[in-house]
Design an enzyme around this catalytic site. Structure first.
Site, PDB file in Angstrom:
ATOM      1  N   ARG A  77       0.958  -0.876   0.003  1.00  0.00           N
ATOM      2  CA  ARG A  77      -0.114  -0.315  -0.329  1.00  0.00           C
ATOM      3  C   ARG A  77       0.773   1.309  -0.196  1.00  0.00           C
ATOM      4  NH1 ARG A  77      -1.781   2.073   4.440  1.00  0.00           N
ATOM      5  NH2 ARG A  77      -2.086  -0.084   5.553  1.00  0.00           N
TER       6      ARG A  77
ATOM      7  N   TYR B 139     -16.444  17.609 -15.073  1.00  0.00           N
ATOM      8  CA  TYR B 139     -16.576  16.073 -14.747  1.00  0.00           C
ATOM      9  C   TYR B 139     -17.723  16.048 -13.788  1.00  0.00           C
ATOM     10  CZ  TYR B 139     -17.522  11.338 -14.081  1.00  0.00           C
ATOM     11  OH  TYR B 139     -17.530   9.379 -14.212  1.00  0.00           O
TER      12      TYR B 139
ATOM     13  N   ASP C 283      -7.536  19.553 -13.764  1.00  0.00           N
ATOM     14  CA  ASP C 283      -7.052  17.831 -14.611  1.00  0.00           C
ATOM     15  C   ASP C 283      -7.017  17.877 -15.899  1.00  0.00           C
ATOM     16  OD1 ASP C 283      -8.106  16.054 -15.479  1.00  0.00           O
ATOM     17  OD2 ASP C 283     -10.189  15.682 -14.167  1.00  0.00           O
TER      18      ASP C 283
ATOM     19  N   LYS D  18      -8.218   6.947 -19.341  1.00  0.00           N
ATOM     20  CA  LYS D  18      -8.392   7.586 -20.660  1.00  0.00           C
ATOM     21  C   LYS D  18      -7.175   7.158 -21.244  1.00  0.00           C
ATOM     22  CE  LYS D  18     -12.248   9.082 -18.152  1.00  0.00           C
ATOM     23  NZ  LYS D  18     -12.794   7.973 -17.730  1.00  0.00           N
TER      24      LYS D  18
HETATM   25  O1  P1T Z   1     -13.153   7.576 -13.270  1.00  0.00           O
HETATM   26  P1  P1T Z   1     -12.119   8.206 -12.900  1.00  0.00           P
HETATM   27  O2  P1T Z   1     -10.637   7.046 -13.258  1.00  0.00           O
HETATM   28  O3  P1T Z   1     -12.554   7.775 -12.203  1.00  0.00           O
HETATM   29  O4  P1T Z   1     -12.293   9.236 -13.508  1.00  0.00           O
HETATM   30  C1  P1T Z   1     -12.466  10.274 -12.680  1.00  0.00           C
HETATM   31  C2  P1T Z   1     -12.396  11.832 -14.488  1.00  0.00           C
HETATM   32  C3  P1T Z   1     -11.425  12.532 -13.603  1.00  0.00           C
HETATM   33  N1  P1T Z   1     -11.484  14.459 -14.588  1.00  0.00           N
HETATM   34  C4  P1T Z   1     -12.429  14.065 -15.739  1.00  0.00           C
HETATM   35  C5  P1T Z   1     -11.787  15.262 -16.580  1.00  0.00           C
HETATM   36  C6  P1T Z   1     -13.036  12.985 -15.991  1.00  0.00           C
HETATM   37  O5  P1T Z   1     -13.453  12.606 -17.428  1.00  0.00           O
HETATM   38  C7  P1T Z   1     -12.460  11.981 -15.388  1.00  0.00           C
HETATM   39  C8  P1T Z   1     -14.270  10.145 -15.677  1.00  0.00           C
HETATM   40  N2  P1T Z   1     -14.940  10.816 -17.217  1.00  0.00           N
HETATM   41  C9  P1T Z   1     -15.664   9.699 -17.600  1.00  0.00           C
HETATM   42  C10 P1T Z   1     -16.266   8.913 -16.676  1.00  0.00           C
HETATM   43  C11 P1T Z   1     -15.933  10.414 -18.631  1.00  0.00           C
HETATM   44  O6  P1T Z   1     -16.762   9.475 -19.190  1.00  0.00           O
HETATM   45  O7  P1T Z   1     -15.635  11.806 -19.001  1.00  0.00           O
END
Ligand code: P1T
Length: 385
Positions: A53, A105, A177, A202
């Site tokens: 961890r 988001y 972000d 992504k």
């Molecule tokens: O899904 P996760 O890995 O927890 O990430 C969240 C997140 C954070 N910042 C941005 C700009 C994002 O687009 C996302 C997640 N977004 C999607 C799942 C979506 O389809 O827009």
């Protein structure tokens, strides 16, 4: 790669940074250290690792690679993008105030509004593309400004250099972000940000098979604090996921070029299409902040939003008819995805806020993949008629 300090270019770093051949066997690929714990010679005497961890060698290699790509001294990996956000928000205390871009988001809005607001942290959701509004939103208690650029899903471009300069004057931490651009097209730390965050899920992983998050910084004090939270909260990625993301990163520069090449062509094609009301893509001259996008990004990425003529039923009919594009949440994979923000990714934003932001029932968001352009265009065309 023998000298990790040399000023190597992005593609070389993507393939090699943090990943020298494994010294005991010469294995070219970083092993998946699938272990939770590490032998100690005597209590407290170990070889740098005590519990997974806290640290794991596969994760160390992955964090080193991301730090190199973001021109950062430090990077920390988490089990999701939102777990990264969670750790960052834990640096605040009740009474602190955060300014967030209004178009953010849906899950980020939700963790701010439903999790941290209850803990006494205050949020203002502001159109940060307006610098006057941004400056006016600061209060004595403002500790952090949270930006997405381009924003999700309206693809507004925020002036990262100006906003981070305002934040510095006001003694607030600036967070960007960078999920939509990846470090290949945009380097927020160079534009003055204190922290850059990613949903690794992504573009960085790029193959829609891992959920993960990452932050990077050059601020030693913030790093130490966040490293503490990474371990104390414990939302860390598994070694296998770290390995998979490193494998994905090796082609990040190649993939991003192709995403952007396909996206500009599709954006231009849709802009001329009679069934389309308006296309939003930072690479189009019609984008209101096209000049700013040109200035602070080295490419325009693979995300396109557009309004189809008509209403919800027209959007539904179109989304049910696509064949190569997959109707699914998420973005940034090699395959093209398409979605309906109001019903899917941004459903947790109250309806009236969605309306104010422009997230109408005829808004569609696409993540353009790296398939052959003509097949993608043909697919959209057949679904539009
Ligand atoms: O899904 P996760 O890995 O927890 O990430 C969240 C997140 C954070 N910042 C941005 C700009 C994002 O687009 C996302 C997640 N977004 C999607 C799942 C979506 O389809 O827009």
């Amino acid at each position: 790669m023998k000298n990790s300090d040399a000023p190597y270019q992005f593609g070389t770093l993507a393939i090699h940074a943090g990943q020298p051949p494994e010294p005991t066997t010469g294995a070219v690929m970083t092993p998946i250290f699938q272990t939770s714990t590490y032998a100690q010679k005597s209590p407290g005497k170990h070889q740098g690792y005590e519990y997974s961890r806290t640290d794991n060698p596969t994760r160390t290699a992955y964090q080193t690679c991301i730090a190199a790509l973001e021109n950062a001294q430090h990077a920390l990996a988490f089990s999701s993008g939102l777990a990264t956000t969670d750790a960052i928000l834990h640096t605040l205390k009740p009474g602190d105030h955060v300014i967030s871009c209004d178009d953010v988001y849906g899950g980020t809005f939700r963790i701010f509004d439903k999790v941290f607001k209850k803990m006494g942290i205050e949020f203002s959701f502001i159109d940060l593309s307006d610098l006057k509004k941004a400056e006016a939103a600061f209060r004595p208690a403002t500790r952090m400004i949270w930006m997405e650029s381009p924003t999700n899903p309206m693809l507004k471009i925020l002036d990262i250099g100006s906003l981070t300069a305002i934040a510095k004057r006001k003694n607030a931490i600036s967070v960007v972000d960078n999920t939509f651009m990846s470090p290949y097209f945009q380097k927020p730390l160079q534009l003055g940000a204190d922290l850059v965050v990613h949903s690794i899920t992504k573009y960085i992983n790029g193959h829609s098979d891992v959920v993960g998050g990452m932050l990077a910084t050059n601020n030693n004090q913030l790093y130490q604090e966040l490293k503490f939270f990474q371990n104390a909260i414990g939302a860390v990625p598994a070694p296998m996921d770290c390995f998979l993301v490193m494998r994905g990163i090796k082609t990040l520069h190649v993939r991003m070029e192709r995403h952007a090449q396909n996206a500009i062509e599709i954006a231009r094609f849709l802009e001329k299409h009679p069934r389309i009301e308006r296309v939003i893509y930072p690479g189009l001259e019609s984008h209101p902040q096209h000049c700013l996008a040109r200035k602070q990004m080295s490419g325009f990425g693979g995300m396109i939003s557009f309004f189809i003529r008509g209403g919800l039923q027209d959007a539904r009919n179109f989304l049910e008819k696509v064949r190569i594009f997959t109707l699914a949440e998420s973005l940034g994979g090699v395959e093209s995805l398409i979605e309906h923000p109001a019903i899917m990714t941004h459903a947790s934003i109250p309806a009236e806020s969605r309306q104010a932001l422009g997230i109408h029932d005829n808004l569609i968001r696409m993540s353009i993949g790296i398939e052959d352009l003509s097949d993608l265009k043909d697919d959209l065309n057949q679904a539009l008629y």
